[in-house]
Design an enzyme around this catalytic site. Structure first.
Site: not given
Length: 306
Positions: A10, A90-91, A115, A200, A248
């Site tokens: 993102q 991340s994503l 999500r 996170h 995660q």
């Protein structure tokens, strides 16, 4: 030659992303059209035209994953290249999983919509945010986060991007209060990011629990190697994926550690859909990273692998 595929997260979104893939790759076009039908969402409008949804987390995440997968399809349409490892920031780990066979492409695009919703739900009432801290060693940032926690403030190390660049997450008021603490410790910069979620870190515990319930029925039993954000190690089966992906959202992204862990085994990197990670990689590895953000970028990659 061994390659590693890397996928942005993102923050890499921009109006018009994916348009050159849509116009010039039949596989990329088919993926966007099928995704629009499957998700009941006009992805041509979301990706290619000015609109307010592109920066709303649940739509942003769909757009970024779709764009990355369109870039992947456009490359695969021209050359049959496989990755020794795949990883994301991340994503981006979800894009990596899809290309390594862990998810059906349409399923993962729908999944990251949820999500984003779950993350926003967890953060909507608590004024959450993220801050980039430049110029400090990891241990200094970690010690300041521990100090903040001991004072009752919510600040956590969230993204280890490269040496001297860590993103911290927490409550916006706490982050703003600690801006001077980071600077007094020697940070070249401590800047709040334009984000309304605290990715996170433990503030997303509920989102993580909800996400795992959605993951279980669509994850494949086995797939090719993906390097985890959580521990910078490769995994390739459903049980490992469920355990790691449950962590995660609540543990930091070990991006620089992941690149360092595989660097000796790969000859070059390909970033799909953006050129954000290419910039980070320049500070982590001497290996070349090729950014595939438009159809013309494929020519440079073909020169390397043919």
């Amino acid at each position: 030659m061994n390659s590693a595929f890397i996928f942005p997260g993102q923050g890499s979104q921009s109006v018009g992303m994916g348009l050159s893939f849509y116009k010039n790759s039949s596989k990329a076009k088919d993926l966007l059209d099928h995704a629009s039908e499957y998700c009941k969402l006009d992805f041509k409008y979301l990706l290619f035209e000015e609109n307010e949804n592109l920066n709303k987390s649940e739509f942003t995440q769909m757009a970024i994953v779709l764009n990355s997968l369109m870039a992947y399809e456009a490359l695969k349409e021209q050359v049959n290249i496989e990755a020794k490892y795949s990883l994301g920031h991340s994503l981006g780990e979800f894009s990596a999983l899809a290309t390594q066979g862990a998810f059906n492409f349409l399923d993962v695009i729908a999944l990251v919509n949820k999500r984003g919703q779950f993350m926003q739900e967890d953060c909507s009432k608590i004024e959450a945010g993220m801050m980039v801290v430049l110029g400090l060693e990891d241990r200094v940032v970690e010690n300041l986060c521990q100090k903040a926690l001991s004072e009752g403030k919510n600040i956590f190390a969230a993204n280890y991007n490269c040496d001297g660049q860590i993103v911290v997450a927490g409550l916006k008021a706490d982050l703003a209060f600690y801006e001077s603490e980071f600077k007094n410790a020697g940070a070249k910069r401590a800047m709040l990011l334009n984000m309304s979620v605290a990715s996170h870190c433990p503030l997303l515990k509920n989102a993580s629990l909800k996400l795992i319930k959605e993951l279980e029925p669509i994850l494949k039993e086995n797939f090719e190697n993906v390097v985890s954000n959580v521990n910078a190690k490769a995994y390739n089966d459903k049980n490992q994926a469920l355990a790691l992906l449950s962590d995660q959202l609540v543990k930091p992204v070990l991006y620089k550690q992941s690149i360092k862990a595989i660097d000796s085994e790969v000859d070059f990197y390909i970033e799909f859909g953006a050129n954000v990670l290419k910039g980070l990689n320049k500070k982590i590895t001497q290996k070349e990273t090729y950014a595939l953000s438009k159809i013309e970028d494929i020519d440079e990659i073909l020169k390397v692998i043919k």
